[in-house]
Design a protein around this motif. Structure first.
Motif, short mmCIF file in Angstrom:
data_model
loop_
_atom_site.label_atom_id
_atom_site.label_comp_id
_atom_site.label_asym_id
_atom_site.label_seq_id
_atom_site.Cartn_x
_atom_site.Cartn_y
_atom_site.Cartn_z
N ILE A 1 16.60 -13.44 -4.60
CA ILE A 1 17.10 -14.39 -3.60
C ILE A 1 17.41 -15.73 -4.26
N ARG A 2 16.55 -16.15 -5.18
CA ARG A 2 16.76 -17.42 -5.87
C ARG A 2 18.05 -17.41 -6.68
N LEU A 3 18.31 -16.30 -7.36
CA LEU A 3 19.53 -16.19 -8.15
C LEU A 3 20.77 -16.14 -7.26
N MET A 4 20.66 -15.41 -6.16
CA MET A 4 21.80 -15.32 -5.24
C MET A 4 22.13 -16.68 -4.65
N ARG A 5 21.11 -17.44 -4.31
CA ARG A 5 21.35 -18.78 -3.76
C ARG A 5 22.00 -19.69 -4.78
N ALA A 6 21.64 -19.52 -6.05
CA ALA A 6 22.23 -20.35 -7.10
C ALA A 6 23.73 -20.11 -7.21
N LEU A 7 24.20 -18.95 -6.77
CA LEU A 7 25.60 -18.60 -6.89
C LEU A 7 26.45 -19.07 -5.72
N GLU A 8 25.84 -19.78 -4.78
CA GLU A 8 26.57 -20.24 -3.61
C GLU A 8 27.20 -21.61 -3.86
N GLY A 9 28.50 -21.73 -3.58
CA GLY A 9 29.15 -23.04 -3.64
C GLY A 9 29.55 -23.47 -5.04
N ARG A 10 29.99 -24.71 -5.12
CA ARG A 10 30.45 -25.29 -6.38
C ARG A 10 29.28 -25.42 -7.36
N GLY A 11 29.60 -25.31 -8.64
CA GLY A 11 28.57 -25.42 -9.67
C GLY A 11 27.73 -24.18 -9.84
N ALA A 12 28.23 -23.05 -9.33
CA ALA A 12 27.45 -21.81 -9.35
C ALA A 12 27.12 -21.37 -10.77
N PHE A 13 28.07 -21.49 -11.70
CA PHE A 13 27.84 -21.03 -13.07
C PHE A 13 26.68 -21.78 -13.71
N ARG A 14 26.69 -23.11 -13.56
CA ARG A 14 25.63 -23.92 -14.16
C ARG A 14 24.29 -23.64 -13.50
#
Length: 272
Positions: free
Chosen positions: A79-92
């Motif tokens: 879930i933490r990784l999926m949330r990191a991929l939401e919106g702008r700046g996802a790669f970083r």
């Protein structure tokens, strides 16, 4: 089998700072930077028969991250990784998040490398540098790497749950209960136990109670122990205790502090 440097081509294909070409005769890979060809002072021009390496679509790289996150079997981490991929700046954000756990980070590096080399294998066949049959062999080899990464991700989650289960069992042994230093290591400073009567015991209370426990006290038997993760660094253990014919349903919350698991809460309910 292909003599092309698959990894080198993959690096160029997924770089935004350089481009490259493949010599179909020598099978050499030429990397061009802004000031000329890297590693070749005599090369200034692009030969007519060289084939330019296609740049990868960033959507494919994003898909790699999504697929890796989906392969993480530990639910809170996924879930933490999926949330990191939401919106702008996802790669970083994803890079920062995936490296919070050293084991997850190391597995992540293997995952996109295999996916990128699969794309290279397909590209080599598409531009007629290798037969499609050879490309298929290269792809299958990388698919085996991806399967290994997925198995390792599953084992990581299992290993942590097994480690907590082992600590829960250890805490019930006479050897541990008679060792104040070891018990102190296993209990968090804010540990609290709720007794069957509803009384709350602190870490100090528990250490004192165990110190007063007779050395010949009956052994606690652990039955039906199961563990599951309920938060990023919190694991719930549930089990049935049996001691001198008395049984109780027990729950324990273990929290990871400074890379060590410590018991933060315990409660027992007698069973008739």
């Amino acid at each position: 089998m292909s003599e092309f440097d698959i990894a080198d081509i993959a690096d160029i294909m997924h770089s935004s700072k350089m481009d490259g070409y493949v010599d179909p005769v020598s099978r050499e890979v030429h990397t061009r930077l802004d000031d000329g060809f890297y590693g070749d002072d005599d090369q200034d021009d692009i030969a007519d028969d060289w084939i330019r390496i296609d740049a990868a679509d960033t959507a494919e790289e994003y898909e790699d991250m999504v697929d890796f996150a989906a392969a993480v079997t530990d639910t809170p981490q996924r879930i933490r990784l999926m949330r990191a991929l939401e919106g702008r700046g996802a790669f970083r954000r994803f890079r920062d998040e995936v490296h919070r756990d050293g084991d997850i980070g190391r597995l992540w590096h293997r995952f996109p490398d295999a996916r990128r080399e699969m794309r290279v294998a397909s590209w080599l066949a598409d531009v007629d540098l290798i037969p499609h049959e050879e490309s298929d062999v290269l792809v299958v080899a990388r698919q085996a790497t991806l399967a290994e990464v997925r198995r390792s991700l599953a084992q990581l989650a299992d290993a942590e749950l097994e480690a907590v289960a082992a600590l829960e069992r250890e805490l019930q042994t006479p050897e541990c209960r008679s060792d104040p230093a070891r018990v102190a290591e296993l209990l968090a400073d804010d540990f609290e136990e709720v007794s069957a009567s509803g009384s709350a015991w602190s870490k100090a209370d528990t250490l004192a109670g165990l110190a007063a426990e007779a050395s010949e006290a009956p052994r606690i038997h652990v039955h039906e122990l199961v563990t599951r993760r309920v938060a990023d660094d919190v694991v719930l253990a549930r089990w049935m205790s049996e001691r001198s014919g008395r049984r109780a349903e027990r729950t324990s919350l273990w929290r990871r502090d400074d890379d060590r698991w410590r018991l933060v809460h315990h409660q027992g309910t007698p069973v008739a």
